[in-house]
Design an enzyme around this catalytic site. Structure first.
Site, PDB file in Angstrom:
ATOM      1  CG  ASP A  60     -62.484  -4.796 -47.508  1.00  0.00           C
ATOM      2  OD1 ASP A  60     -62.296  -3.569 -47.335  1.00  0.00           O
ATOM      3  OD2 ASP A  60     -63.289  -5.242 -48.350  1.00  0.00           O
TER       4      ASP A  60
HETATM    5  C1  BGC Z   1     -64.180  -2.079 -49.594  1.00  0.00           C
HETATM    6  C2  BGC Z   1     -62.798  -2.038 -50.202  1.00  0.00           C
HETATM    7  C3  BGC Z   1     -62.184  -0.670 -50.032  1.00  0.00           C
HETATM    8  C4  BGC Z   1     -62.164  -0.328 -48.557  1.00  0.00           C
HETATM    9  C5  BGC Z   1     -61.586   1.034 -48.249  1.00  0.00           C
HETATM   10  C6  BGC Z   1     -64.180  -1.570 -48.173  1.00  0.00           C
HETATM   11  O1  BGC Z   1     -65.474  -1.437 -47.702  1.00  0.00           O
HETATM   12  O2  BGC Z   1     -64.687  -3.379 -49.634  1.00  0.00           O
HETATM   13  O3  BGC Z   1     -62.848  -2.378 -51.560  1.00  0.00           O
HETATM   14  O4  BGC Z   1     -60.919  -0.621 -50.584  1.00  0.00           O
HETATM   15  O5  BGC Z   1     -63.494  -0.351 -48.055  1.00  0.00           O
HETATM   16  O6  BGC Z   1     -62.445   2.031 -48.653  1.00  0.00           O
END
Ligand code: BGC
Length: 760
Positions: free
Chosen positions: A229
């Site tokens: 993530d």
């Molecule tokens: C989120 C993800 C997301 C990623 C990219 C993160 O903060 O938890 O779900 O895909 O950011 O935007």
């Protein structure tokens, strides 16, 4: 791409550079060798492709796209096809926009109604979540674009999401928090998996080898790459060894350099780096080979699809006196700001820049007899008397009133949790006052997770629409006017109040430690076990027609857990309108040596039936439908017993049931016998009982038992035979031996135990 040749040609620095992103949304290129960068993008109920200024919290604009219903809504369809169609639409958009991977589906389990991201997640139930996630993946990947199922794992809260440690026993992980990932991986093989920010049992998911390698790859057979993530990496070197292939977003080269140093210093095997590179390039290559930028992305067509699909997701919760559907001739007061400006998606990384939005008022345009009153404001919670008075007047003058209400954006979002389960005061007050003014009042809810409904008994109709995407207004109109017969079901329990929820006492955790105390008793697994009244149960939802069930057939009355059983049931539309019914199959668990939920969802099928029509629905169940996770055996375990095959309309409305005897083919592990072993455990072990015979005989003789001697009446009353047996059950062998008047010494007893253990 000859990946092995490329790996052989790359320098260590080049290989390590591939293990993190080039920027927010791109994998790195190695120009010297012709390896291009590829782009990933958020979603998954639409595209959030950011162009220039990238950020992952949705602050900066992304390209205009189509916003389909969010997962909270699509889960309510209980329909694999609905989710698959969204996947196909998003996959086409990805091809058109040169995206290699869309970052979803998000499949974390709804442990509490408070989780800020519940609107993006499917359900409190892992079976339903896994089935729908697999369909989304199949839909997207049918277009040769990858998915990234997220957030792996146990990311069921937003509070301290980047530092919190989810402390979850293995059985609970295996039965509740992991199976959606497992099902999706085994069924649909997502191209990538995104690990979560949090720790799982003391180790960050991004460097948790048990999760990323032992379970995900070695047990489930995941073949793609794991990405972090955004910003979830703590110790990159540990992560490489654990199986985290790609760090996102860019680390400015610092972590790449750490990996290089670790290899040079012999702390990390270069083979681990090669493995990550191989996995990443395999997916990059798959995308490049199947690129189709000429794919058409017809947004208007997808808007119409989004409207049809949103209607499939709406759940009719109440319809007293058949207040719904409305007739075209009726005068209807439409109330609530959401009728004009709908809330149809949630905030954060999944936020789509919709190319257009269709409100209920837009959809009603041109119809006569419609009046509108705003009713409440979206900013601020306090009731506005003037707005309420205007709404009450409109309601009085109409045949029926519909209030579109729900949760404003600020109430639920990625990045933080809710602190309560209430709707804004101004909306609750408005609903009560309008309902008092017009007895035919209906409430439509636009929200991403359950709310308390103190007014539920005062209104005649309730529709839960969740966050239905950019065409939610048209879908709402279709359901209100009966152009669409509602067929959604609640993918989560709606408790009366937050305090009823099983995680209430420990949700969010203390500091960075969140202990999942309720174990496997999440959602209906808890409410059903407690026989607790809920506002609306899991699986619940009404229709404008009626259905009857008959002919439940189970292909075997008894079976080994290695066999399969087929279940069929007939469903008939007994009303006078076409409609869809969600047939739910639950397995009622047999008594076992561990605590188990009363029933668990193991099958769903949605059928469309014309009036009077009957269809046969079938399910196939295998071992997993009856099993629990046995941590000591490290395997799924079925304990022999009588299970129930329940066909149901909701977890609280079992329509038909057949019992089936399932024989477990694996024995429970036997504890070694010792002087501390107690009789009730030993009695289940015939070999031990045989080996202990000398002791048992000696004790009986010493106590003068076993003969036919008469006991005094007083003695029989003081300790009845049943009481004696019950007390004896907890007696350890050493205690029993002490009754033998020294006939068997402790050492002899110990030797007896050793001999029994040696026989195994
Ligand atoms: C989120 C993800 C997301 C990623 C990219 C993160 O903060 O938890 O779900 O895909 O950011 O935007």
């Amino acid at each position: 791409m000859d990946i092995e040749k490329l790996i052989a040609e790359m320098t260590l620095e080049e290989k390590c550079s591939l293990l993190s992103g080039a920027d927010f949304w791109h994998t790195k290129a190695v120009e010297r060798l012709g390896i291009p960068a590829t782009m990933v993008s958020d979603g998954p109920h639409g595209l959030r492709k950011q162009d220039e200024k990238a950020d992952h919290l949705g602050v900066n604009e992304s390209i205009k796209a189509v916003c389909f219903p969010a997962a909270s809504a699509t889960a309510a369809s209980f329909d694999r096809e609905v989710v698959r169609k969204i996947g196909e639409g998003v996959g086409d958009a990805c091809q058109h926009e040169n995206l290699s991977v869309i970052l979803g589906p998000a499949v974390n389990i709804k442990r509490s109604p408070l989780c800020g991201r519940n609107f993006e997640y499917f359900s409190e139930d892992p079976y339903l979540t896994g089935e729908l996630a697999a369909s989304l993946i199949e839909g997207v990947q049918s277009r040769n674009v990858g998915t990234s199922i997220k957030h792996f794992a146990a990311n069921s809260q937003e509070h301290r999401r980047m530092s919190s440690d989810a402390v979850v026993d293995e059985r609970t992980l295996r039965e509740i928090y992991l199976p959606a990932f497992e099902r999706a991986v085994k069924k649909a093989q997502p191209w990538t998996v995104m690990c979560s920010y949090n720790k799982v049992n003391g180790e960050y998911a991004s460097q948790n080898r048990w999760l990323l390698t032992d379970v995900l790859r070695n047990e489930w057979g995941f073949e793609g790459y794991v990405m972090s993530d955004w910003g979830a990496v703590s110790d990159r070197v540990k992560g490489v060894h654990a199986g985290l292939d790609l760090e996102m977003p860019a680390s400015g080269g610092t972590n790449d350099a750490r990996v290089v140093a670790a290899v040079r210093e012999g702390r990390l095997d270069e083979k681990d780096v090669d493995t990550c590179v191989r996995r990443i390039l395999t997916i990059v290559d798959r995308y490049l080979k199947n690129r189709k930028p000429e794919t058409e992305w017809d947004k208007e067509k997808q808007h119409a699809l989004a409207r049809d699909l949103a209607a499939e997701c709406m759940v009719l919760l109440k319809n007293e006196d058949a207040v719904l559907p409305f007739a075209k001739e009726e005068k209807v007061a439409v109330i609530g700001q959401f009728a004009k400006k709908p809330r149809y998606q949630g905030g954060g990384s999944s936020h789509i820049n919709s190319f257009k939005v269709e409100s209920l008022l837009d959809a009603l345009e041109g119809m006569s007899g419609i009046t509108y009153a705003q009713g409440y404001g979206i900013v601020g919670e306090e009731p506005d008397e003037a707005l309420i008075a205007e709404a009450v007047e409109a309601a009085k003058a109409a045949d029926k009133a519909v209030i579109v209400a729900g949760l404003p954006d600020s109430f639920e979002s990625e990045g933080y949790d809710r602190t309560h389960m209430r709707m804004p005061k101004c909306q609750n007050e408005l609903i009560c006052r309008v309902a008092a003014a017009n007895p035919n009042t209906v409430v439509v809810l636009y929200n991403g997770s359950p709310v308390e409904m103190p007014w539920a008994d005062c209104v005649k109709g309730i529709i839960e629409a969740y966050l239905g995407g950019q065409a939610v207004g048209g879908a709402t109109k279709a359901v209100l006017y009966g152009e669409k017969n509602p067929c959604g079901r609640l993918p989560e329990s709606f408790p009366y109040q937050l305090e009823d929820n099983p995680s209430f006492l420990s949700y969010g955790g203390e500091g960075n430690t969140a202990v999942y105390n309720e174990g496997v008793f999440v959602g209906y697994r808890y409410y059903d076990k407690k026989k607790m009244a809920v506002r609306y149960p899991f699986g619940y939802g009404l229709s404008y027609t009626t259905f009857a069930y008959s002919n439940l057939c189970v292909s075997a009355k008894s079976m080994d857990d290695t066999e399969k059983v087929k279940v069929t049931v007939d469903v008939t539309n007994t009303g006078n309108r076409a409609g869809k019914e969600v047939v739910q199959l639950y397995v009622r668990n047999a008594p076992a040596s561990v605590f188990r939920p009363v029933r668990e969802l193991k099958g769903i099928e949605k059928v469309e039936l014309a009036p009077g029509e009957t269809k046969t629905v079938s399910f196939t169940l295998c071992k997993r439908a009856f099993a629990y996770w046995h941590a000591q055996l490290q395997d799924w375990m079925v304990e022999t017993g009588t299970f129930g095959i329940e066909i149901a309309r909701s977890s609280r409305d079992i329509v038909l049931c057949e019992d089936i005897e399932v024989r477990g083919t694996k024995a429970l592990p036997q504890e070694p016998v010792s002087p501390d072993s107690i009789m009730m455990d030993l009695e289940k072990n015939p070999a031990a009982m045989a080996g202990l015979q000398p002791l048992l005989t000696a004790v009986q003789q010493a106590l003068g038992m076993g003969g036919n001697e008469e006991k005094s009446e007083a003695a029989s009353e003081a300790v009845t035979e049943d009481m004696g047996k019950a007390m004896m059950a907890y007696m350890p062998l050493r205690g029993l031996a002490s009754f033998g008047n020294g006939a068997i010494s402790y050492d002899q007893l110990k030797a007896m135990c050793d001999q029994i253990n040696a026989q195994k």
